[in-house]
Each structure stands twice: as C-alpha cells, then as structure tokens.
Design an enzyme around this catalytic site. Structure first.
Site, mmCIF file in Angstrom:
data_model
loop_
_atom_site.group_PDB
_atom_site.id
_atom_site.type_symbol
_atom_site.label_atom_id
_atom_site.label_comp_id
_atom_site.label_asym_id
_atom_site.label_seq_id
_atom_site.Cartn_x
_atom_site.Cartn_y
_atom_site.Cartn_z
ATOM 1 N N THR A 229 -5.699 -7.138 30.180
ATOM 2 C CA THR A 229 -5.867 -7.252 31.632
ATOM 3 C C THR A 229 -4.766 -8.146 32.196
ATOM 4 O OG1 THR A 229 -8.235 -6.891 31.587
ATOM 5 C CG2 THR A 229 -7.444 -8.373 33.309
ATOM 6 N N VAL A 258 -18.297 -1.309 34.336
ATOM 7 C CA VAL A 258 -17.431 -2.189 35.113
ATOM 8 C C VAL A 258 -17.464 -3.578 34.476
ATOM 9 C CG1 VAL A 258 -17.054 -3.263 37.366
ATOM 10 C CG2 VAL A 258 -17.856 -0.902 37.249
ATOM 11 N N GLY A 259 -16.296 -4.162 34.297
ATOM 12 C CA GLY A 259 -16.215 -5.491 33.696
ATOM 13 C C GLY A 259 -16.184 -6.600 34.743
ATOM 14 N N THR A 280 -9.464 -13.187 31.634
ATOM 15 C CA THR A 280 -9.318 -12.041 30.718
ATOM 16 C C THR A 280 -10.190 -12.281 29.502
ATOM 17 O OG1 THR A 280 -7.828 -10.813 29.275
ATOM 18 C CG2 THR A 280 -7.219 -13.091 29.734
ATOM 19 N N GLY A 281 -10.792 -11.217 29.004
ATOM 20 C CA GLY A 281 -11.658 -11.356 27.833
ATOM 21 C C GLY A 281 -12.779 -10.340 27.914
ATOM 22 N N GLY A 283 -15.593 -8.877 29.369
ATOM 23 C CA GLY A 283 -16.073 -9.051 30.735
ATOM 24 C C GLY A 283 -17.549 -9.385 30.848
#
Ligand code: ASP
Length: 361
Positions: A229, A258-259, A280-281, A283
């Site tokens: 991301t 969806v994250g 980022t990671g 979600g």
C-alpha cells in the site's frame, strides 16, 4: 456513455442538486475547525510504499535501487508542492499519484487482485485543517484512486463511496479511466496465483487484454511485496496537515473486502490539532484499533508522535495476534516519524531546509 439519456441527465441534475443541498446542510467542506493553529516549523512530508517481512530478507540490489528510485520520485513530487508554498493536501495527492502510477507498489497500476482476478482499489484523503475527508473502495477503472477520494471530499456531501457507484461518479467527474489491462502487472499476477494455489483456491482466467502468460524462463523474478500500500502525510508552510493512502488491498481477498486504507480513522487520519497518519499492514487489525485516529488521540493527550505511533504499532497492534504493519506520522511540530513492527517498510521523508531521506531497508 453515462448521463446521455434524458433520465440519466435528470438523475445527474438531481444528484447535483442533492450535492449542493448536502454541501450546505452537512458541510462537505467543514468549517475550519482547526483554524488559528499555525506552525512556524516549516513544511515536512513523509511517504510510504508498504511494509513487509520476507521480502526484506531476500531483496537483491537491483530491486533495492528500483524502490529507492521510485520513492525518490514520489517524494520529489510531494516536496515540489510544499516548496512553492502549496497545500499539504495537494502535496499528499501529488506524491500518492506518482506511487499509484508505479507498478512496483500495490496501488493503482500494480494493484493486488481479488479472488475473481479483478482489481478492487481503495483510497482516502483527509485535510487536517478542516477535517474534510473523502474515500472510495472497490473501484476498478480510475487511474488515480486518490484523486477520486478527493473528488468525493470536494464534490459530494459524502465521505465515502464504493463499488460501481464510485466508478460511475469517477466517470462523471471526468477522472481518467483505464481498462483492467492497464492496472495488470505480471509480477503481481504471479504473486496472486501463487497465493491462490497455496490456499487451494482456483486461479481465475487472466484479465482480458493482457499479454499471454510468459514461459517459465521469461517469467519475472518474483519479489513478493506483501502489503505494498502507498501513503503520504504532509505539513505545509501554513502549518496545515494532510494524509492520503491508496491500495489494491490484500492479494486473493474475497471480492467486496475493504481494508483499513480508505476508512477514516483506521488507515488514514489528519487533524491539525494532533497529527496526520497513513498506515500499511493487515487492515483488519488497523480497523479494530481505529489505529490512525488512536495515534492522534495519544498525541492530543501529550505524547510525541513517535511515542504514540510506537505504542500503537509495537504494543497494541501485535497484542491482537496477527497485527502487523506500520505508520508514517507528521505533527504540527518536528520532523515526520515512522514506526513499523515488520522487518521492513519502504519510506522516505523530507523537511524544509534539508534533502530527501529515503529508506528502502
Ligand atoms: N492495509 C492494506 C489493506 O489491508 C494492505 C497494505 O497495507 O498493503 O488493505
């Protein structure tokens, strides 16, 4: 084509009327709630290109320099806006657009694939000066999802739009549309198919319009960048903050998943009162912790942005088993910071009066 029939034109008119009413009623661009908080601390920007584990163990020098070059280009695009006293909001959008165009990252061109072999892209942007925010999820055709998020923020009374409705809004706004073959990269597809096979799921057909599968000998060297991301946070010379995040989401996700990236407060948040955050990671963990907002809450309570980010990333996130990732943060004072509990995170920053600081490893 959209909005060509009479009914469709009426729908557009109705939509515009609702938007105008909505802007007035709901304040799509909220009053400048954080007005008066001005910084004399100079402009600053940080960007990230995702976090990860194994890839950092196996990264060869060609890959390392490719990522270095890409980060430098995106940082320069954001810094250029701030150098000419542009807005933090414009700076984060400019940096993220460059990363979205770069096939190395999992956003825009180079996005991950859902289990049906389609790209479903998510993005968000937030203005720390006004708390105005816009986000989109599961869009398939917009070249720059971050710009679509901004269009939601600026041209509707809403914060979030998803799926075909968001795609249609994107076309109506005149944002650049591209077919699935534009977003497709062989590298990301190979990564996707190996994940599908490893989890015992069927591999869908290659998207229409892409080149035939390469032979084993001509296949790209697989550099599995797990998260990938992209995001940016910035403080402009007026002291206003902004954050933006854009992603293709997790490889092999179920269509419709969806994250955190487009969820305001989870993967993206900005307030001039505290800080601007992009994450980022995995979600799902960021969502459960409303991680980005929580970092800002801790800053409001007196922690430094480094203390706040480290607490969320090194204490709270791993306390939820599987919570992996990182954040970049900028506050009204001081240099941008970052924190990650993974082996690596592509990241870079620049502050007024000093040169770019780029970290691939
Ligand atoms: N946070 C993103 C998501 O869960 C993934 C990533 O950071 O790469 O959709």
């Amino acid at each position: 084509m959209m909005f060509q029939s009479r009914n469709a034109r009426s729908a557009l008119f109705l939509f515009a009327a609702v938007c105008v009413a909505g802007v007035t009623a709901f304040g799509a661009t909220p009053a400048a709630s954080n007005e008066g908080i001005k910084s004399n601390h100079g402009w600053a920007i940080a960007i990230h290109g995702g976090a990860g584990e194994n890839e950092w163990e196996h990264m060869d020098s060609a890959t390392e320099s490719a990522y270095h070059e890409s980060l430098a280009k995106a940082l320069a695009a954001g810094s250029a806006v701030l150098k000419r006293h542009g807005k933090a909001l414009d700076a984060v959008e400019a940096a993220v657009k460059v990363l979205e165009d770069d096939p190395l990252f999992n956003a825009g061109r180079g996005s991950a694939f859902a289990a049906d072999g389609k790209n479903e892209m998510d993005a968000a942007i937030m203005d720390g000066g006004t708390l105005a925010a816009g986000s989109i999820a599961d869009v398939q055709f917009t070249r720059h999802p971050v710009s679509l998020a901004r269009a939601v923020m600026e041209h509707t009374p809403y914060v979030m739009m998803v799926g075909p409705g968001a795609d249609e809004f994107s076309r109506a706004q005149g944002l650049e549309q591209q077919p699935p073959s534009f977003f497709f990269t062989e590298l990301r597809w190979q990564e996707f198919t190996s994940i599908m096979r490893a989890s015992g799921r069927p591999v869908p057909p290659r998207p229409v319009g892409v080149a035939p599968a390469p032979t084993a000998s001509s296949a790209p060297h697989l550099f599995v960048h797990r998260f990938g991301t992209v995001g940016a946070v910035a403080r402009d010379s007026e002291g206003h903050l902004a954050a933006a995040t854009s992603t293709g989401g997790m490889q092999g996700k179920l269509p419709g998943r969806v994250g955190d990236s487009p969820l305001i407060g989870a993967g993206t948040y900005a307030s001039d009162r505290s800080c601007a955050v992009s994450g980022t990671g995995v979600g799902e963990y960021f969502i459960r912790l409303t991680l980005a907002r929580q970092v800002c809450t801790l800053v409001e309570q007196g922690q430094t942005s480094q203390q706040a980010a480290d607490h969320m990333i090194h204490d709270e996130l791993p306390a939820l088993k599987g919570g992996e990732g990182g954040v970049i943060v900028v506050a009204p004072v001081g240099d941008p910071i970052w924190s990650s509990n993974t082996l690596g995170m592509f990241r870079a920053k620049e502050v007024e009066g000093s040169g770019p600081d780029i970290h691939v490893k």
